[in-house]
Design an enzyme around this catalytic site. Structure first.
Site, PDB file in Angstrom:
ATOM      1  N   SER A   1      70.339  20.605  57.785  1.00 12.18           N
ATOM      2  CA  SER A   1      68.984  20.842  58.282  1.00 12.18           C
ATOM      3  C   SER A   1      68.664  22.319  58.120  1.00 12.18           C
ATOM      4  CB  SER A   1      68.906  20.419  59.752  1.00 12.18           C
ATOM      5  OG  SER A   1      68.974  19.013  59.830  1.00 12.18           O
ATOM      6  N   LEU A   2      67.968  22.655  57.057  1.00  9.57           N
ATOM      7  CA  LEU A   2      67.736  24.061  56.729  1.00  9.57           C
ATOM      8  C   LEU A   2      66.447  24.587  57.372  1.00  9.57           C
ATOM      9  CD1 LEU A   2      69.138  26.291  55.123  1.00  9.57           C
ATOM     10  CD2 LEU A   2      67.785  25.648  53.137  1.00  9.57           C
TER      11      LEU A   2
ATOM     12  N   CYS B   1      71.226  16.594  72.910  1.00  4.88           N
ATOM     13  CA  CYS B   1      71.722  17.548  71.918  1.00  4.88           C
ATOM     14  C   CYS B   1      71.730  18.933  72.537  1.00  4.88           C
ATOM     15  CB  CYS B   1      70.839  17.542  70.673  1.00  4.88           C
ATOM     16  SG  CYS B   1      71.533  18.518  69.314  1.00  4.88           S
TER      17      CYS B   1
ATOM     18  N   CYS C   1      69.825   4.696  61.235  1.00 10.82           N
ATOM     19  CA  CYS C   1      69.929   6.072  61.711  1.00 10.82           C
ATOM     20  C   CYS C   1      70.611   6.025  63.079  1.00 10.82           C
ATOM     21  CB  CYS C   1      68.516   6.662  61.802  1.00 10.82           C
ATOM     22  SG  CYS C   1      68.483   8.345  62.439  1.00 10.82           S
TER      23      CYS C   1
ATOM     24  N   CYS D   1      62.275  19.802  67.752  1.00 14.73           N
ATOM     25  CA  CYS D   1      62.907  18.488  67.880  1.00 14.73           C
ATOM     26  C   CYS D   1      62.880  18.000  69.325  1.00 14.73           C
ATOM     27  CB  CYS D   1      64.349  18.560  67.380  1.00 14.73           C
ATOM     28  SG  CYS D   1      65.236  16.996  67.519  1.00 14.73           S
TER      29      CYS D   1
ATOM     30  N   CYS E   1      66.772  22.824  68.813  1.00 12.51           N
ATOM     31  CA  CYS E   1      65.886  23.283  67.735  1.00 12.51           C
ATOM     32  C   CYS E   1      64.449  23.194  68.250  1.00 12.51           C
ATOM     33  CB  CYS E   1      66.082  22.429  66.487  1.00 12.51           C
ATOM     34  SG  CYS E   1      67.762  22.558  65.827  1.00 12.51           S
TER      35      CYS E   1
ATOM     36  N   CYS F   1      61.726  10.812  62.679  1.00 14.83           N
ATOM     37  CA  CYS F   1      62.634  11.962  62.771  1.00 14.83           C
ATOM     38  C   CYS F   1      62.203  12.893  63.897  1.00 14.83           C
ATOM     39  CB  CYS F   1      62.602  12.785  61.492  1.00 14.83           C
ATOM     40  SG  CYS F   1      63.066  11.891  60.036  1.00 14.83           S
TER      41      CYS F   1
ATOM     42  N   GLU G   1      69.349   6.387  71.085  1.00  8.56           N
ATOM     43  CA  GLU G   1      68.512   5.555  70.244  1.00  8.56           C
ATOM     44  C   GLU G   1      69.120   5.340  68.859  1.00  8.56           C
ATOM     45  OE1 GLU G   1      64.337   6.144  72.559  1.00  8.56           O
ATOM     46  OE2 GLU G   1      64.528   7.291  70.712  1.00  8.56           O
TER      47      GLU G   1
END
Ligand code: SAH
Length: 388
Positions: free
Chosen positions: A234-235, A128, A121, A135, A132, A357, A94
């Site tokens: 990305s913390l 991935c 974006c 996500c 996480c 996001c 995407e």
């Protein structure tokens, strides 16, 4: 078997120059071809009329410009557009356009005038591998890397759509914040960033090209020796025991190492540039005043800006995560600001079309079986990741 033709899309200028050198042509051919591809939006070598007919004939035998197909865009009422970009292996990632009429915050605006942005974006991998906990992309599993042509092709296609609509600004900002971990697809991402910044191609300033990473420490260091594009990290948590849960990669590269790598990267940026720390706020998980205090403490003395992203829900979530109330979000942001930490709140956009996001899923043929296992609530060990 005939050798596959070289795809000229996404080739950095230096690589294109060597390509022409190998066939006995001068380097300026690379400049000509780049202008045709990116400024002229030309994919037909025959249309490149300042190149002789005989050279065009030879080029057509050995090269082509293959752009990933885009599906018709889905448009959200807030102006966000989402496309599916199809890969050569029958999958899809995407790409999201976020038009913005707000003032620039990146310091790249002349005279402080409001600057309208078209931020794109883009995705760097099919799915991935990092998984996480908050996500959606990770829940789809992982299939592999995009090529540099498939990465640059997303910007090329979106730019053409804007031109077709009469939007003269084109793409002004690019963020590698779509599907995938950009630093685990290192060279293609680096090549793509090179083309995005090249004046003969998209000519986007380094301040407006942002690579986002979950914290692949050795690759952040490698990145510093190749480029000074903007970096986002990305913390999401100020302490290792919490970050281990949210970002499993933290078990391999804990917070202190990530921040050390950030310090190293900052040395290659000008004094006025900083690193963006992304922090997805999840209700009751990482949004307390103590978390804000710990975060402020952690970032003291580091040139960073915190970008708060209220959690966006997605159907595959099995943790029951929720977005905090506006009051809690405000309290978190105020605590950081009071502690002297530059903090922005990212407004949620595109969520009605699943383009916000963490909501990007595409069509991934999962090779890791993670999706199946995840739905059965099993853990996948970190060792199944493919780290180069
Ligand atoms: N792998 C890279 C690039 C992806 S960036 C990285 O981790 O930085 C995607 C951004 O969206 C990250 O900052 C991520 O933390 C955030 N995000 C992911 N899921 C989200 C969700 N459900 N709600 C809000 N933000 C999310």
């Amino acid at each position: 078997m005939a050798e596959e033709k070289a795809n000229l899309l996404g080739m950095p200028r230096a690589a294109l120059g060597s390509f022409f050198a190998k066939i006995g042509e001068k380097p300026y051919r690379a400049d000509q071809v780049m202008r045709w591809i990116y400024r002229g939006k030309v994919t037909d070598i025959d249309a490149m009329t300042n190149i002789s007919r005989s050279l065009r004939g030879h080029l057509k035998e050995i090269a082509e410009i293959r752009v990933p197909a885009f599906s018709a865009g889905t448009r959200s009422s807030d102006g966000v557009v989402k496309w599916l970009a199809h890969t050569e292996h029958g999958q899809a990632v995407e790409t999201v356009l976020i038009p913005d009429a707000g003032a620039a915050y990146d310091g790249a605006t002349e005279g402080g005038a409001p600057h309208r942005r078209n931020t794109l974006c883009i995705s760097s991998q099919v799915g991935c591998a990092l998984d996480c906990s908050f996500c959606a992309t990770g829940k789809q599993g992982f299939n592999g890397n995009l090529t540099r042509a498939e990465i640059v092709g997303q910007v090329w296609q979106a730019g053409r759509e804007l031109a077709d609509r009469g939007d003269e600004r084109g793409i002004t900002n690019v963020v590698f914040m779509g599907m995938g971990e950009p630093l685990l697809n290192f060279q293609p991402v680096l090549d793509a960033a090179d083309v995005l910044m090249d004046d003969l191609a998209f000519g986007i300033s380094k301040r407006r090209v942002t690579i986002s990473t979950a914290g692949v420490v050795p690759r952040i260091r490698d990145l510093a020796s190749h480029t000074d594009v903007s970096l986002a990290v990305s913390l999401h948590a100020p302490r290792d025991e919490l970050r281990n849960v949210l970002v499993p990669l933290n078990r391999k590269y804990p917070i202190a190492e990530v921040l050390d790598a950030c310090r190293h990267y900052l040395r290659g940026l000008g004094e006025r540039r900083s690193i963006t720390m992304e922090y997805t706020l999840i209700d009751g998980v990482n949004d307390s005043v103590v978390d804000a205090r710990d975060l402020a403490h952690l970032l003291t003395g580091l040139r960073t800006k915190v970008n708060l992203i209220p959690f966006n829900p997605f159907p595959e979530d099995r943790n029951g995560y929720r977005r905090p109330s506006p009051a809690r979000i405000d309290r978190f942001q105020t605590s950081l600001l009071n502690a002297g930490v530059a903090t922005m709140l990212r407004t949620t956009r595109g969520d009605e079309i699943g383009a916000a996001c963490g909501q990007l899923t595409g069509t991934v043929h999962d090779r890791t079986q993670r999706r199946t296992r995840y739905l059965a609530r099993e853990r996948v060990s970190l060792e199944t990741r493919s780290v180069p």
